[in-house]
Each structure stands twice: as structure tokens, then as C-alpha cells.
Design an enzyme around this catalytic site. Structure first.
Site, PDB file in Angstrom:
ATOM      1  N   TYR A  57      42.439  38.722  38.111  1.00 57.25           N
ATOM      2  CA  TYR A  57      41.442  38.474  37.262  1.00 57.25           C
ATOM      3  C   TYR A  57      41.572  37.073  36.920  1.00 57.25           C
ATOM      4  O   TYR A  57      42.124  37.001  35.826  1.00 57.25           O
ATOM      5  CB  TYR A  57      41.253  39.689  36.484  1.00 57.25           C
ATOM      6  CG  TYR A  57      39.435  39.214  35.945  1.00 57.25           C
ATOM      7  CD1 TYR A  57      38.409  39.103  37.214  1.00 57.25           C
ATOM      8  CD2 TYR A  57      39.023  40.689  35.005  1.00 57.25           C
ATOM      9  CE1 TYR A  57      37.334  38.936  35.907  1.00 57.25           C
ATOM     10  CE2 TYR A  57      37.410  40.396  34.847  1.00 57.25           C
ATOM     11  CZ  TYR A  57      36.526  39.307  35.316  1.00 57.25           C
ATOM     12  OH  TYR A  57      35.294  39.991  34.894  1.00 57.25           O
ATOM     13  N   LYS A 116      40.522  37.742  41.746  1.00 57.87           N
ATOM     14  CA  LYS A 116      39.323  38.270  41.368  1.00 57.87           C
ATOM     15  C   LYS A 116      38.807  36.750  40.365  1.00 57.87           C
ATOM     16  O   LYS A 116      39.142  36.143  39.789  1.00 57.87           O
ATOM     17  CB  LYS A 116      39.097  38.994  40.759  1.00 57.87           C
ATOM     18  CG  LYS A 116      37.421  39.615  40.479  1.00 57.87           C
ATOM     19  CD  LYS A 116      37.204  40.435  39.428  1.00 57.87           C
ATOM     20  CE  LYS A 116      35.893  40.613  39.142  1.00 57.87           C
ATOM     21  NZ  LYS A 116      34.768  41.662  37.528  1.00 57.87           N
TER      22      LYS A 116
END
Length: 308
Positions: A138, A166
Site C-alpha cells: 500500500y 495499491k
């Protein structure tokens, strides 16, 4: 090839539901998670920022994970978010999550400390090794002050446990930069709701979504239409959705999205302190956005878009 190598599509970052006495509301989470599955999402991510991870105890995170696994029933992968202030605690959570049945992890840097590149990569490698499951990296430098650059991804690519990213840098150009740096080594997901269609248009294969919690059918439709090259149809829904998607890009995204859920899905907007539900002008603003959206809610194409 690991199961995680095939992640793509809509992965809701689901909210964590609480009872009036501040306990986990397992029954309401089961209901809300089922709404996502019924709409055709492709995975679930629990205990992230939107899931109020910073307020959850370790055993609560595992209970939320088990709830999602029970609802998913093996139909879609369930990822546990690992965000801890120390690598040691992150490793412990990854180990517990793997034991509880998680099918992968979405891992953040060791926030709130702003680690340098070597520290960041050491943290990721240690957590991945502890969990032993596929990892979605992330990247959100806007919120957390740590940028996982395409160059860093090139170094992390040597470890097969890192399968996806992400991308939430708030710069859609980063998607192309990642592909230029590492090719298709990672499954690239967009993590910014109001940059989702733009990211899908330049090659992202998935969307870690927030407003999907209240509007799963519309979110899935945008993804499926974009995947099929039906961009004009996707764009029409996306333009309608934009004022709602903007609510995800806020320091109060939890309160915003929980209120939208309450208004649209008949859930509740209870948060865990120090967060409090929206009141006054802030609440009225979100209510007005939802009211306008519901009055103009678009008719979606055929439900089984993927089969067309």
C-alpha cells in the site's frame, strides 16, 4: 504461481461495524459484507484505514477477518491489512492473520514513523516473511509520508510474495511510471476513489474502493465496463458517482463513508472514539450529496456484465 498473483477487480476496503456499547457488531458486518458479495466484488480487505485499524485491538482484527472469511466462503480472497507502528507488531499480526485463514495481506509502512527507503523495504520484507502469504503493497505518501517509488518496487520485485500494489499517490501518472519501471510484475490497483477510472484507463487492473461500501453495484459496473472497453458507459456512471467519490479523499473519510452507508444501506454511522459521527454542517453536506445522487441514480447495464 500464488493465488495472489491473480488479484484483480473491485476489492472493497470494508468498514468495521460497532454496537452502541462499542463492541464489534459481527451481525451487521456479516450483512454489509454480504451486500458486497451479492454485487459481484472480487475480494475484501478488512481492518484498513477505512476499517479504523488504529482503534482496533489485535484480537478484534482477527475477529473481523474471520467474519469476512465466513461471509466470503472461499468465493473471493480476503486480505487482512497490516498497519502497525513497529515491525515486530506487524509481524505478529501477519502471523496471527495467516493462522486465522487470511488469503493475503495489504501492508503499510510502519506508520506514523516516516521511514527512509531502506527502512521501508526492510519492514515490508520482514512482514511478508512472517505472514508467508501474498502481499499487496500500500503506497500512500499523501497520508503517511512514505513514498514507495517505482525504483523501490523494482527491488522488492525479487520477492515473489509481493504480488500487487495499491497505488494512492494521488498522481495518476504513477500508474504508468510503475509499468515503465517493472512491467507487469505487480497487479496494480488504484486506491483513490476519484481517480479510479483514470487509473483503469492507463492499465490498473483493480480498485481498492471506499464508496463501494454503500454503492457496490455501481462500483462493480464501472470496473466491468472499463474492462470490456465500454468506456462511454463507464464514464456516465463515474461522472454521476464523482461527488460521492470525493468523500473518500478526506481526513474524515471514515465518518463520511459510514454516513453514506447509513443513508443508503440502512446501516449505522457509529465510529470508535476519538472519531465521532458527523454533525451540523458537515453532516448536512454529506446528506445533500447523497440525496442528489439517489434522485439521479443511474440505471445500470445488465447485471452479468462479465458474461457479455
Amino acid at each position: 504461481m500464488s493465488k495472489g498473483a491473480n488479484w484483480s477487480g473491485i476489492f472493497p476496503a470494508v468498514t468495521t461495524k460497532f454496537t452502541a456499547d462499542d463492541r464489534l457488531d459481527v451481525a451487521e458486518m456479516e450483512r454489509c459484507f454480504a451486500l458486497q458479495l451479492d454485487a459481484g466484488v472480487h475480494g475484501l480487505i478488512v481492518c484498513g484505514s477505512l476499517g479504523e485499524a488504529s482503534t482496533l485491538e489485535p484480537d478484534e482484527k482477527i475477529e473481523v477477518l474471520k467474519t469476512a472469511l465466513r461471509v466470503a466462503g472461499g468465493k473471493v480472497p480476503v486480505l487482512l491489512t497490516v498497519v502497525e507502528g513497529s515491525t515486530r507488531r506487524a509481524q505478529a499480526l501477519a502471523e496471527a492473520g495467516a493462522k486465522a485463514g487470511a488469503e493475503g495481506f495489504m501492508v503499510l509502512p510502519g506508520v506514523p514513523y516516516k521511514s527512509d527507503s531502506s527502512e521501508t523495504m526492510a519492514h515490508y520484507r520482514a512482514v511478508a516473511k512472517a505472514g508467508g502469504l501474498p502481499v499487496m503493497i500500500y503506497n500512500n505518501p499523501v497520508s503517511y509520508g512514505v513514498d514507495i517509488t517505482p525504483t523501490m518496487l523494482g527491488e522488492l520485485a525479487a520477492d515473489p510474495l509481493f504480488v500487487a500494489i495499491k497505488e494512492s499517490s494521488d498522481d495518476v501518472r504513477r500508474v504508468t511510471q510503475i509499468f515503465n519501471a517493472v512491467g507487469d510484475r505487480f497487479q496494480v490497483f488504484t486506491g483513490v476513489d476519484n481517480l479510479a477510472l483514470e487509473s483503469l484507463a492507463v492499465g490498473a487492473v483493480g480498485w481498492v474502493a471506499g464508496l463501494v461500501c454503500a454503492f457496490p453495484a455501481e462500483t462493480v459496473a464501472i470496473y466491468e465496463l472499463a474492462r470490456q472497453g465500454r468506456m462511454a458507459e463507464a464514464l456516465a456512471i463515474y461522472r454521476w458517482f464523482q461527488p460521492l467519490l470525493d468523500l473518500d479523499v478526506s481526513s474524515r473519510l471514515v465518518q463520511n463513508i459510514k454516513l453514506v452507508e447509513a443513508l443508503v444501506t440502512n446501516s449505522n454511522d457509529r465510529c470508535r472514539a476519538p472519531r465521532l459521527p458527523l454533525v451540523g454542517e458537515d453532516r448536512a453536506r454529506v446528506e445533500a450529496i447523497v440525496e442528489k445522487a439517489m434522485a439521479n441514480r443511474p440505471k445500470l447495464p445488465a447485471a452479468k456484465l462479465a458474461a457479455e
